[in-house]
Design an enzyme around this catalytic site. Sequence first.
Site, PDB file in Angstrom:
ATOM      1  N   GLY A 177      -3.204 -25.037 -45.645  1.00 16.73           N
ATOM      2  CA  GLY A 177      -3.685 -23.979 -44.746  1.00 16.73           C
ATOM      3  C   GLY A 177      -4.596 -23.016 -45.479  1.00 16.73           C
ATOM      4  N   GLY A 206      -5.346 -20.286 -47.372  1.00 23.67           N
ATOM      5  CA  GLY A 206      -4.549 -19.371 -48.182  1.00 23.67           C
ATOM      6  C   GLY A 206      -5.365 -18.200 -48.697  1.00 23.67           C
ATOM      7  N   LYS A 213     -14.192 -16.136 -47.133  1.00 28.07           N
ATOM      8  CA  LYS A 213     -13.396 -16.835 -48.145  1.00 28.07           C
ATOM      9  C   LYS A 213     -13.183 -15.888 -49.320  1.00 28.07           C
ATOM     10  CE  LYS A 213     -13.552 -21.201 -50.749  1.00 28.07           C
ATOM     11  NZ  LYS A 213     -14.384 -22.374 -51.035  1.00 28.07           N
ATOM     12  N   ARG A 240     -18.686 -18.089 -45.304  1.00 26.84           N
ATOM     13  CA  ARG A 240     -19.013 -19.517 -45.210  1.00 26.84           C
ATOM     14  C   ARG A 240     -19.244 -19.900 -43.758  1.00 26.84           C
ATOM     15  NH1 ARG A 240     -15.094 -23.898 -47.984  1.00 26.84           N
ATOM     16  NH2 ARG A 240     -13.540 -23.189 -46.490  1.00 26.84           N
ATOM     17  N   ARG A 284     -10.421 -30.641 -40.846  1.00 24.03           N
ATOM     18  CA  ARG A 284     -10.347 -31.533 -41.998  1.00 24.03           C
ATOM     19  C   ARG A 284      -9.439 -32.696 -41.644  1.00 24.03           C
ATOM     20  NH1 ARG A 284     -10.373 -27.230 -46.069  1.00 24.03           N
ATOM     21  NH2 ARG A 284     -10.871 -25.350 -44.921  1.00 24.03           N
ATOM     22  N   ASP A 330      -7.724 -32.543 -47.596  1.00 26.45           N
ATOM     23  CA  ASP A 330      -7.948 -31.232 -46.976  1.00 26.45           C
ATOM     24  C   ASP A 330      -9.368 -30.726 -47.228  1.00 26.45           C
ATOM     25  OD1 ASP A 330      -6.773 -31.034 -49.698  1.00 26.45           O
ATOM     26  OD2 ASP A 330      -7.233 -28.918 -49.471  1.00 26.45           O
ATOM     27  N   ASN A 331     -10.099 -31.436 -48.082  1.00 22.46           N
ATOM     28  CA  ASN A 331     -11.497 -31.067 -48.326  1.00 22.46           C
ATOM     29  C   ASN A 331     -12.446 -32.100 -47.734  1.00 22.46           C
ATOM     30  OD1 ASN A 331     -10.587 -28.839 -49.721  1.00 22.46           O
ATOM     31  ND2 ASN A 331     -10.731 -29.824 -51.726  1.00 22.46           N
ATOM     32  N   ASP A 341     -15.997 -27.198 -49.486  1.00 24.25           N
ATOM     33  CA  ASP A 341     -15.174 -26.754 -50.607  1.00 24.25           C
ATOM     34  C   ASP A 341     -15.809 -27.071 -51.949  1.00 24.25           C
ATOM     35  OD1 ASP A 341     -13.303 -25.191 -49.579  1.00 24.25           O
ATOM     36  OD2 ASP A 341     -11.585 -26.450 -50.012  1.00 24.25           O
TER      37      ASP A 341
HETATM   38  P1  AMP Z   1      -8.825 -25.899 -52.641  1.00 24.02           P
HETATM   39  O1  AMP Z   1      -8.448 -26.547 -53.915  1.00 24.02           O
HETATM   40  O2  AMP Z   1      -9.825 -24.818 -52.797  1.00 24.02           O
HETATM   41  O3  AMP Z   1      -9.205 -26.892 -51.595  1.00 24.02           O
HETATM   42  O4  AMP Z   1      -7.504 -25.166 -52.107  1.00 24.02           O
HETATM   43  C1  AMP Z   1      -6.299 -25.845 -51.889  1.00 24.02           C
HETATM   44  C2  AMP Z   1      -5.287 -24.928 -51.237  1.00 24.02           C
HETATM   45  O5  AMP Z   1      -4.961 -23.839 -52.096  1.00 24.02           O
HETATM   46  C3  AMP Z   1      -5.755 -24.307 -49.934  1.00 24.02           C
HETATM   47  O6  AMP Z   1      -4.646 -24.226 -49.081  1.00 24.02           O
HETATM   48  C4  AMP Z   1      -6.199 -22.935 -50.372  1.00 24.02           C
HETATM   49  O7  AMP Z   1      -6.165 -22.010 -49.322  1.00 24.02           O
HETATM   50  C5  AMP Z   1      -5.183 -22.608 -51.445  1.00 24.02           C
HETATM   51  N1  AMP Z   1      -5.689 -21.610 -52.387  1.00 24.02           N
HETATM   52  C6  AMP Z   1      -6.653 -21.788 -53.327  1.00 24.02           C
HETATM   53  N2  AMP Z   1      -6.869 -20.655 -54.013  1.00 24.02           N
HETATM   54  C7  AMP Z   1      -6.040 -19.724 -53.502  1.00 24.02           C
HETATM   55  C8  AMP Z   1      -5.806 -18.333 -53.774  1.00 24.02           C
HETATM   56  N3  AMP Z   1      -6.464 -17.676 -54.735  1.00 24.02           N
HETATM   57  N4  AMP Z   1      -4.854 -17.698 -53.036  1.00 24.02           N
HETATM   58  C9  AMP Z   1      -4.173 -18.343 -52.080  1.00 24.02           C
HETATM   59  N5  AMP Z   1      -4.361 -19.635 -51.774  1.00 24.02           N
HETATM   60  C10 AMP Z   1      -5.288 -20.325 -52.460  1.00 24.02           C
HETATM   61 MG    MG Z   2      -9.762 -26.874 -49.775  1.00 28.59          MG
END
Ligand code: AMP
Ligand code: MG
Length: 472
Positions: free
Chosen positions: A86, A88, A109, A172, A179, A244-245, A254
């Site tokens: 989700g 985050g 973001k 963004r 996804r 998820d990407n 992403d």
């Molecule tokens: P990503 O690797 O950018 O695709 O992120 C994978 C997951 O980690 C997603 O659910 C993001 O929302 C969460 N996420 C990445 N960085 C953070 C952050 N700094 N705080 C909270 N959630 C994060």
């Molecule tokens: Mg992601």
Amino acid sequence: MTLTIPFDNSYARLPNSFYARQAPVPVRAPRLIAFNADLAKILKVAPGDVEEMAETFAGNTLPEGAEPIAQLYSGHQFGNYNPQLGDGRAVLLGETVGADGIRRDIQLKGSGPTPFSRQGDGRAWLGPVLREYVVSEAMHALAIPTTRALAAVETGEIVLREGPMPGAVLTRVAQSHLRVGTFQVFAARGQLDSLQRLTDYAIQRHYPDADGPMGLLRGVVDAQSRLIAAWMSVGFIHGVMNTDNCSIAGETIDYGPCAFMDSYHPNTVYSSIDRMGRYAYSNQPDIAVWNVAQFATALIQQMDNKEAAVEEATEIVHAMPGKMQENWLRRFRAKIGLATEEEGDLELISDLLTRMAQNQSDFTNTFYALAGDSARDQFTDPAAFDDWSDGWRARLGREQDPTAVMTAANPAFIPRNHRVEQMIQAAVQGDYEPFHRLNTVLSRPYEDQSDAVDLTRPPTDSEIVHATFCGT
Ligand code: AMP
Ligand code: MG
């Protein structure tokens, strides 16, 4: 001037279980770094004054019509299923229908914690925000489907990563943030009503001609096949091709530890977290098929006749490598100047790539130089190129205007990793000149820009970036 965004939201009309209502969390001292006026025009967004835009794109004030939500999804990360991810560190403000009739999401973001943040702080630091801004806009200029960047702001707050870093927020823009993982979460939980609702929504929004879930699958197979071939053609390595990407709309999404290759080698990996090389350059087509297979698996849960659905989905997914190969061949034919098709073209291209790998040839500069007469200089052993080019020139003799074909297919400018890193280091010191310069030059990647030849140069030994970090 008042910033106005003509919101027309649809995702926020879907059931509550699809998202959490979540406002962006205000920051201390927002400062506008960049606003993308060209993109704003397409979105029919009217710019406001600088302070107002800083406040809005930092999430301190909500523009009229925004209905901020954090979207739910799950996904396979490096092959392992994570049942809940989700947004985050992002919130979807809402959607607009642009001057081109296309509906797009506008998302902040780095906008603070949400119910999906798990251990994270919900924030982003300046480096990844500027990287995504530059690289996604460069991708767009290369005519490769991608999310885009509408704005970047500094927050005036510190985020803790490897050390204390300046915080930032990226705005963004995406055709949607649907996804593979958005489907997986409902399939895995057995929430079939939600899965059906989401399927209908995705069809209506992205593939209006698709006939049911299997039609949607076909659409995504085609879009991802085109996308991955496009990445391969410019030496792009995504770095985190988790499900998820993987965008249902077929956009690059992403930008984490992504990079464009300098010297060509099929096994190139940059991401510091990709120790096994799962997402190496040449693995990307296989991984895209794997991701789409997870999509198929999720879609099938809603089908009445599972056996027939499995059979049809298998056939569709099995056709994907062939489609990708077709797209790949069309693109690489153009890169060596071929507008017509002949048997033996694939061997000719593969032979060149093999020689490039053996001779540390710069991917971008070698193809760019093919239209001139200096390509051989890109090989540690120039004779390796001469050997190849005899057959190539004979083949070009049967083409109308190979130079024009090559010029249109081979960019001079890509966002080279060392330049992106240098740009980030300057920005951390308060110097945004390299950031703006990269954006300007990379907006015209196929044009000769004699005042920017320094940006075509591969890294020197000390400039080489060996690993890129998620840095999120
Ligand atoms: P990503 O690797 O950018 O695709 O992120 C994978 C997951 O980690 C997603 O659910 C993001 O929302 C969460 N996420 C990445 N960085 C953070 C952050 N700094 N705080 C909270 N959630 C994060
Ligand atoms: Mg992601």
